[in-house]
Design an enzyme around this catalytic site. Structure first.
Site, short mmCIF file in Angstrom:
data_model
loop_
_atom_site.label_atom_id
_atom_site.label_comp_id
_atom_site.label_asym_id
_atom_site.label_seq_id
_atom_site.Cartn_x
_atom_site.Cartn_y
_atom_site.Cartn_z
N GLY A 244 50.99 -17.33 -102.79
CA GLY A 244 51.50 -18.40 -103.65
C GLY A 244 51.67 -19.69 -102.87
N GLU B 204 28.03 -22.19 -104.98
CA GLU B 204 29.07 -21.26 -104.54
C GLU B 204 28.58 -20.30 -103.45
OE1 GLU B 204 30.18 -18.75 -107.82
OE2 GLU B 204 32.17 -18.42 -107.04
O1 M6R Z 1 39.29 -14.91 -112.97
P1 M6R Z 1 38.83 -16.14 -113.73
O2 M6R Z 1 37.72 -15.86 -114.67
O3 M6R Z 1 39.99 -16.82 -114.41
O4 M6R Z 1 38.31 -17.11 -112.61
C1 M6R Z 1 37.89 -18.40 -112.94
C2 M6R Z 1 37.06 -18.98 -111.82
O5 M6R Z 1 37.81 -19.02 -110.63
C3 M6R Z 1 35.78 -18.19 -111.55
O6 M6R Z 1 35.00 -18.08 -112.71
C4 M6R Z 1 34.95 -18.86 -110.45
O7 M6R Z 1 34.48 -20.08 -110.89
C5 M6R Z 1 33.83 -17.92 -110.02
N1 M6R Z 1 33.94 -17.61 -108.63
C6 M6R Z 1 32.47 -18.47 -110.24
O8 M6R Z 1 31.49 -17.55 -109.86
#
Ligand code: M6R
Length: 592
Positions: free
Chosen positions: A99, A472
């Site tokens: 956090g 990424e």
């Molecule tokens: O767990 P979440 O779907 O909420 O995460 C959202 C983003 O952090 C996630 O989609 C991120 O963009 C990915 N690593 C993309 O591949």
């Protein structure tokens, strides 16, 4: 971000539970790792920069202890160094944290005035110093943790050891996930259940502003009224099977390979009984407006969701990034539904938006992959994407399941129809794409200094997702633009040889996008066209072409993204990148 593990129980198990737990949690962050455990009455700490396996090399002889805590870090305050790695220690306490303590600077100044000296740049060290400060005054561990929570602002999940109680782990939580695993005369503390699933499937969820003490034979949890709260022991239904690579070189590759079956299962669960499928969903007929809120790839899935819901349900939809939505003006309406999309169900910004709109009394629907995650538990309605455990930081199968979930909502609440044959055909097309590699394109793009993706409407949403995937994992600078927007500035960046990947699958606007592609081609762009077979004419002037075979329009996004995911994977592979755990990232983004 950051993974927390703790174990209290049998002497000969602590080391393996901590190290296996950290390995399972590494997807939450992998800058550095550390453990703290009792060596008789004293706390021993081992920490190391880098991934968990680098920590293992520090363990010279087997650790024999009943109690320990561990941490894998995603740096927020201070560089990934050994000094900044967790656990942090002051006085009789060692503490690990997930956090951000927002008032750490103010607290640090006050503690410095009281004589505390700090060795790290972290907000976590401030928390453990403050805990020690309270304990020096009241000599009561639980009371000191309570006092600490009253003073801290921000998010935290803590696991704490105190030299005055070597048989217990103390915990506290606000806004960052924390569970206690329940075993037979042994207990676990973890950021999520899968981290300890090889040990136990029984667990307790710790809620915000709760703290407590975990012993091998019991757990005592308190609220901020200092009353003990009774906690329900839950059972996790999932398995760890999908958390194995099964012979694939990377989790990302394995997860892409699973995509056809993930969709097949999703469609089957809908088709078996559409009425039962929609039973637990809100009645879409009562809404006049929908907000979709998400981050990253989930946001891109939401952009496609907007197209489905607007086109087939006729309800206006606004899609927002959660990190922006939570600070913008909220226009509350009783006939508005807010849909939160998240693979992990723990993303801090998305979770904050959920709580915010619930305070306004609006209905919420979560489209989530991880069963029992915070967003799934808190939302009024949940639609699980059932993509299975996703380990690679770059999401593939969970993203595609999010897109499909929006499509299923559109089918369930409108008269739109999809033939079973179309879904079968999609399965075949996806399987074919997963076998294809585009070596010429990979070679062409691997050394590019920047790459552009363009498209319109759904194709723009796909372009955004493809661009995110590429940057990424391959660290190539790329960006996605609405094709019609280029001439408002971006086209000045197009030079001889600049790669432009153009997505054209929507027949309604294909001609417009083709004109935009010609504009960049005229300025020297190296054009890679991703085009559906229905629209494919003699585009000889393009440098490369990937044709998406005939697929129903409704299913087109679920086919088009596959070659683009594979391209990102192959480029990252060619560049020798760490595909499953890319630089600076973590799978679950639990800080703002
Ligand atoms: O767990 P979440 O779907 O909420 O995460 C959202 C983003 O952090 C996630 O989609 C991120 O963009 C990915 N690593 C993309 O591949």
């Amino acid at each position: 971000m950051c993974g927390i593990i703790g174990y209290v129980g049998k002497k000969d198990k602590t080391q393996s539970v901590l190290m296996d737990g950290l390995t399972n949690l590494e997807y939450r962050g992998y800058d550095s790792a550390g453990i703290a455990y009792f060596d008789s009455q004293n706390i021993e700490i081992l920490k190391q920069k880098g991934k968990v396996h680098t920590l293992s090399s520090l363990i010279e002889k087997p650790i024999s202890t009943c109690c320990g805590i561990g941490h894998t870090r995603w740096a927020t305050h201070g560089k990934p160094t050994i000094l900044n790695a967790h656990p942090h220690q002051h006085g009789k306490f060692a503490l690990v944290h997930n956090g951000i303590i927002e008032n750490a600077d103010v607290l640090k100044t006050k503690l410095s005035e009281e004589g505390y000296q700090f060795y790290s740049d972290t907000d976590t060290e401030v928390a453990v110093a403050l805990l020690d400060c309270f304990y020096q005054r009241n000599h009561d561990i639980l009371l000191s943790i309570y006092e600490l929570m009253k003073r801290l602002e921000g998010s935290y999940a803590f696991a704490i050891l105190c030299e005055d109680d070597p048989d217990s782990i103390y915990i506290a939580k606000n806004e960052s996930p924390l569970i206690v695993g329940v075993g037979n005369l042994e207990m676990y503390v973890a950021s999520d259940v899968p981290a300890i699933l090889q040990e136990t499937s029984k667990y307790i969820i710790i809620e915000d502003m709760e703290y407590g003490k975990v012993e091998k034979d019991g757990v005592h949890i308190y609220n901020m009224e200092q009353e003990e709260v009774s906690k329900e022991i839950l059972t996790f239904e999932g398995t760890m099977d999908s958390a194995k690579k099964n012979g694939y070189a990377h989790f990302m590759l394995k997860e892409m390979m699973e995509e056809p079956d993930v969709l097949k299962n999703l469609f089957q669960s809908y088709w078996k009984d559409p009425d039962a499928w929609k039973k637990n969903l809100p009645d879409f007929e009562k809404y006049r407006e929908i907000d979709i809120v998400a981050c990253g790839s989930a946001y891109h899935a939401g952009m496609i969701g907007k197209c489905y819901l607007e086109n087939y349900l006729g309800i206006p939809v606004a899609v927002s990034l959660a990190s922006e939505y939570r600070y913008q003006s909220i226009f509350s309406r009783q006939d508005k539904l807010v849909i939160l999309v998240s693979q992990s169900g723990e993303t801090a910004d998305t979770l904050a938006c959920l709580k915010l709109v619930q305070d306004y009394g609006m209905d919420t629907l979560a489209i989530v992959n991880v069963v029992g995650s915070s967003i799934a538990r808190i939302a009024d309605y949940v639609l699980y994407t059932n993509a299975g455990y996703e380990i690679a930081v770059a999401t593939t199968k969970a993203y595609i399941a999010q897109v499909a979930s929006f499509l299923l909502i559109a089918l369930a609440f409108s008269k739109t129809h999809l033939e079973l044959e179309d879904v079968k055909n999609l399965y075949v097309v996806q399987k074919q794409f997963l076998e294809k590699h585009y070596s010429e394109i990979v070679n062409q793009l691997s050394d590019a200094s920047r790459i552009f993706f363009i498209g319109r409407q759904v194709d723009y949403a796909i372009a955004m997702e493809a661009s995110l995937k590429l940057k990424e994992i391959s660290y190539l600078m790329s960006d996605a633009y609405a094709a019609g927007e280029l001439k408002h500035g971006t086209i000045s960046l197009i030079q001889e040889g600049t790669p432009v990947i153009a997505v054209v699958t929507d027949p309604n606007i294909a001609e417009k996008t083709i004109s935009n592609i010609k504009e960049v081609k005229a300025r020297g762009a190296y054009v890679i066209l991703i085009i559906s077979s229905q629209l494919d004419e003699s585009f000889d002037w393009c440098d490369q072409k990937i044709v998406i075979p005939k697929v129903s329009t409704l299913l087109m996004p679920l086919a088009t993204i596959l070659p683009l995911q594979m391209l990102a994977y192959d480029i990252a592979l060619a560049k020798g990148c760490d595909i499953d755990q890319p630089r600076n990232l973590a799978k679950s983004v639990t800080v703002e």
